[in-house]
Design an enzyme around this catalytic site. Structure first.
Site, PDB file in Angstrom:
ATOM      1  N   ASP A 147       0.830  -1.209   0.000  1.00 21.13           N
ATOM      2  CA  ASP A 147       0.000   0.000   0.000  1.00 21.13           C
ATOM      3  C   ASP A 147       0.870   1.267   0.000  1.00 21.13           C
ATOM      4  O   ASP A 147       2.042   1.233   0.402  1.00 21.13           O
ATOM      5  CB  ASP A 147      -0.875   0.042   1.264  1.00 21.13           C
ATOM      6  CG  ASP A 147      -2.104  -0.862   1.159  1.00 21.13           C
ATOM      7  OD1 ASP A 147      -2.417  -1.335   0.060  1.00 21.13           O
ATOM      8  OD2 ASP A 147      -2.740  -1.085   2.209  1.00 21.13           O
ATOM      9  N   ARG A 197      -1.091  -0.789  -8.656  1.00 16.95           N
ATOM     10  CA  ARG A 197      -2.434  -0.359  -8.296  1.00 16.95           C
ATOM     11  C   ARG A 197      -2.427   1.165  -8.276  1.00 16.95           C
ATOM     12  O   ARG A 197      -1.677   1.776  -7.515  1.00 16.95           O
ATOM     13  CB  ARG A 197      -2.791  -0.881  -6.907  1.00 16.95           C
ATOM     14  CG  ARG A 197      -4.124  -0.326  -6.399  1.00 16.95           C
ATOM     15  CD  ARG A 197      -4.359  -0.693  -4.948  1.00 16.95           C
ATOM     16  NE  ARG A 197      -4.399  -2.138  -4.779  1.00 16.95           N
ATOM     17  CZ  ARG A 197      -4.163  -2.758  -3.617  1.00 16.95           C
ATOM     18  NH1 ARG A 197      -3.870  -2.053  -2.540  1.00 16.95           N
ATOM     19  NH2 ARG A 197      -4.231  -4.047  -3.529  1.00 16.95           N
TER      20      ARG A 197
HETATM   21  P1  FDA Z   1     -13.875   9.605  -5.351  1.00 20.65           P
HETATM   22  O1  FDA Z   1     -13.420   9.809  -3.953  1.00 20.65           O
HETATM   23  O2  FDA Z   1     -13.982  10.790  -6.250  1.00 20.65           O
HETATM   24  O3  FDA Z   1     -15.244   8.812  -5.333  1.00 20.65           O
HETATM   25  C1  FDA Z   1     -16.026   8.560  -6.478  1.00 20.65           C
HETATM   26  C2  FDA Z   1     -17.351   7.952  -6.044  1.00 20.65           C
HETATM   27  O4  FDA Z   1     -17.119   6.713  -5.407  1.00 20.65           O
HETATM   28  C3  FDA Z   1     -18.105   8.770  -5.006  1.00 20.65           C
HETATM   29  O5  FDA Z   1     -18.898   9.751  -5.600  1.00 20.65           O
HETATM   30  C4  FDA Z   1     -18.912   7.694  -4.305  1.00 20.65           C
HETATM   31  O6  FDA Z   1     -20.007   7.313  -5.091  1.00 20.65           O
HETATM   32  C5  FDA Z   1     -17.954   6.551  -4.277  1.00 20.65           C
HETATM   33  N1  FDA Z   1     -17.101   6.588  -3.056  1.00 20.65           N
HETATM   34  C6  FDA Z   1     -15.796   6.920  -2.980  1.00 20.65           C
HETATM   35  N2  FDA Z   1     -15.337   6.813  -1.718  1.00 20.65           N
HETATM   36  C7  FDA Z   1     -16.387   6.408  -0.984  1.00 20.65           C
HETATM   37  C8  FDA Z   1     -16.543   6.103   0.388  1.00 20.65           C
HETATM   38  N3  FDA Z   1     -15.541   6.207   1.251  1.00 20.65           N
HETATM   39  N4  FDA Z   1     -17.763   5.712   0.810  1.00 20.65           N
HETATM   40  C9  FDA Z   1     -18.795   5.590  -0.057  1.00 20.65           C
HETATM   41  N5  FDA Z   1     -18.695   5.860  -1.363  1.00 20.65           N
HETATM   42  C10 FDA Z   1     -17.519   6.260  -1.835  1.00 20.65           C
HETATM   43  N6  FDA Z   1      -5.255   5.234  -0.966  1.00 20.65           N
HETATM   44  C11 FDA Z   1      -3.979   5.433  -0.573  1.00 20.65           C
HETATM   45  O7  FDA Z   1      -3.574   6.563  -0.298  1.00 20.65           O
HETATM   46  N7  FDA Z   1      -3.117   4.368  -0.455  1.00 20.65           N
HETATM   47  C12 FDA Z   1      -3.492   3.111  -0.784  1.00 20.65           C
HETATM   48  O8  FDA Z   1      -2.683   2.183  -0.687  1.00 20.65           O
HETATM   49  C13 FDA Z   1      -4.830   2.885  -1.221  1.00 20.65           C
HETATM   50  N8  FDA Z   1      -5.269   1.645  -1.550  1.00 20.65           N
HETATM   51  C14 FDA Z   1      -6.501   1.506  -2.146  1.00 20.65           C
HETATM   52  C15 FDA Z   1      -6.890   0.268  -2.654  1.00 20.65           C
HETATM   53  C16 FDA Z   1      -8.096   0.142  -3.336  1.00 20.65           C
HETATM   54  C17 FDA Z   1      -8.472  -1.208  -3.897  1.00 20.65           C
HETATM   55  C18 FDA Z   1      -8.942   1.267  -3.496  1.00 20.65           C
HETATM   56  C19 FDA Z   1     -10.236   1.167  -4.250  1.00 20.65           C
HETATM   57  C20 FDA Z   1      -8.574   2.474  -2.951  1.00 20.65           C
HETATM   58  C21 FDA Z   1      -7.374   2.616  -2.272  1.00 20.65           C
HETATM   59  N9  FDA Z   1      -6.998   3.834  -1.719  1.00 20.65           N
HETATM   60  C22 FDA Z   1      -5.694   3.998  -1.299  1.00 20.65           C
HETATM   61  C23 FDA Z   1      -8.003   4.930  -1.533  1.00 20.65           C
HETATM   62  C24 FDA Z   1      -8.006   5.910  -2.696  1.00 20.65           C
HETATM   63  O9  FDA Z   1      -6.814   6.642  -2.699  1.00 20.65           O
HETATM   64  C25 FDA Z   1      -9.190   6.884  -2.596  1.00 20.65           C
HETATM   65  O10 FDA Z   1      -9.075   7.622  -1.421  1.00 20.65           O
HETATM   66  C26 FDA Z   1     -10.546   6.228  -2.632  1.00 20.65           C
HETATM   67  O11 FDA Z   1     -10.571   5.142  -3.529  1.00 20.65           O
HETATM   68  C27 FDA Z   1     -11.623   7.229  -3.064  1.00 20.65           C
HETATM   69  O12 FDA Z   1     -11.322   7.721  -4.344  1.00 20.65           O
HETATM   70  P2  FDA Z   1     -12.121   7.325  -5.681  1.00 20.65           P
HETATM   71  O13 FDA Z   1     -11.105   7.090  -6.767  1.00 20.65           O
HETATM   72  O14 FDA Z   1     -12.986   6.176  -5.421  1.00 20.65           O
HETATM   73  O15 FDA Z   1     -12.898   8.609  -6.143  1.00 20.65           O
END
Ligand code: FDA
Length: 322
Positions: A147, A197
């Site tokens: 991570d 990732r």
């Molecule tokens: P965004 O935050 O713009 O969300 C888009 C949409 O997704 C929202 O409108 C909502 O519908 C839904 N959504 C997103 N977050 C939600 C929540 N918490 N609850 C409910 N709905 C939600 N970060 C990091 O710094 N180090 C890491 O190692 C990882 N590892 C990791 C693994 C995996 C498999 C994932 C999916 C994510 C991570 N992350 C991470 C977290 C990542 O950096 C990020 O903070 C979250 O995925 C939210 O960003 P989105 O890309 O989903 O977009």
């Protein structure tokens, strides 16, 4: 609302996430645990294996994370390694590697849980501990992905991953699109054929190192993903963002990739219907499943991502007091 949240609430939640006293109090509260259950399915290996089995049954891959970060002594790091080795052994008994070489079972590790932030020899200890986890994973047919944590750890983390990939070329790592440096890191790891990732990034970072605007982060994400897709590695698009998910098929096609040549990834408990849709359409869809008692930091980052989650949490607390 989005601006108020980004400028005021989000930094406040992230500051709360760093307060040890709050963490200890919250982790004792059963009500909090019930709310947390939406994102963290259990505290024990046994309970997380049940969730893994259910996800696999619906055609999804998994990455299991043993919750914990910033251990303060070598004993804490050793305990995390032992838990991971036991988890890997149990996971290894529950599945065969997929025919196309993609392993359906993976663990995710935070190097700060393996000793990286210890003052004395932290980087060396974390490297050795991660090696031990990778060694167990190699035997069990399970993948490992490291991570990404806050930006002060990025150089150290990537250096450990580069070293370990000499012995375990399948070792993956996370790159965060909100960091200004990440396009360059993507180019390096894509050329090296690594499993990467790509996520937006979940920590509170200064504008000197990270893009402050969501639109800039999304643009960076798409630019980084294009580089990963064009490279010789295995891109893992970790996001719930519909705008990015909609753009992925065209980006993959541009680079001549088929559905099995990359994967989608989402967090446990978020957009479950979309996860199922992507898996049913023949894509590799991996779900990140955290477990353990130290859920506070992980949970607070989920709250900070979305105002609706904060309301959900506060509502549950209010219900408790009535
Ligand atoms: P965004 O935050 O713009 O969300 C888009 C949409 O997704 C929202 O409108 C909502 O519908 C839904 N959504 C997103 N977050 C939600 C929540 N918490 N609850 C409910 N709905 C939600 N970060 C990091 O710094 N180090 C890491 O190692 C990882 N590892 C990791 C693994 C995996 C498999 C994932 C999916 C994510 C991570 N992350 C991470 C977290 C990542 O950096 C990020 O903070 C979250 O995925 C939210 O960003 P989105 O890309 O989903 O977009």
């Amino acid at each position: 609302m989005a601006g108020v949240f980004a400028n005021t609430l989000r930094p406040a939640i992230m500051a709360a996430a760093r307060r040890q006293g709050l963490r200890r109090a919250a982790e004792r509260l059963p009500v909090t645990r019930r709310v947390v259950h939406r994102f963290v399915p259990g505290e024990t290996i046994e309970s997380v294996l049940n969730s893994v089995a259910a996800l696999q049954e619906s055609g999804r891959f998994v990455s299991v994370d043993y919750l914990g970060e910033d251990v303060s002594d070598a004993d804490g790091a050793d305990a995390a390694v032992q838990t991971y080795r036991e988890l890997i052994e149990r996971l290894g008994q529950s599945g065969d590697p997929a025919a196309d070489g993609v392993r359906p079972l993976e663990v995710s590790v935070k190097l700060s849980a393996l000793g990286q932030s210890l003052e004395r020899d932290g980087e060396k200890i974390a490297r050795e501990n991660c090696w031990s986890i990778c060694d167990a994973a190699q035997h069990a047919g399970v993948w490992v992905t490291v991570d990404a944590e806050n930006h002060t750890t990025t150089d150290s983390t990537l250096s450990i991953v580069r070293d370990l990939r000499a012995d375990f070329p399948w070792l993956g790592t996370v790159l965060q699109a909100y960091l200004r440096r990440t396009l360059g890191d993507c180019a390096e790891f894509a050329a090296a054929g690594a499993r990467i990732r790509l996520c937006k990034g979940a920590y509170d970072e200064p504008a000197s190192v990270a893009y402050p605007k969501q639109t800039e982060v999304t643009d960076s994400y798409l630019a980084c993903l294009r580089v990963l897709m064009a490279g010789s590695g295995y891109p893992m698009a970790a996001t719930h963002d519909p705008a990015i998910i909609d753009a992925i098929p065209a980006l993959a096609h541009e680079s001549g990739r088929r559905a099995g040549d990359f994967e989608y990834q989402m967090l446990y408990g978020i957009r479950d219907g979309e996860q199922r849709r992507l898996a049913a359409a023949g894509n590799h869809m991996r779900v990140y499943v955290p477990f353990g008692t130290q859920w506070y930091g992980y949970f607070m980052r989920r709250l900070a991502e979305r105002p609706a989650n904060l309301a959900f949490f506060l509502r549950a607390l209010a219900e408790r007091t009535h």
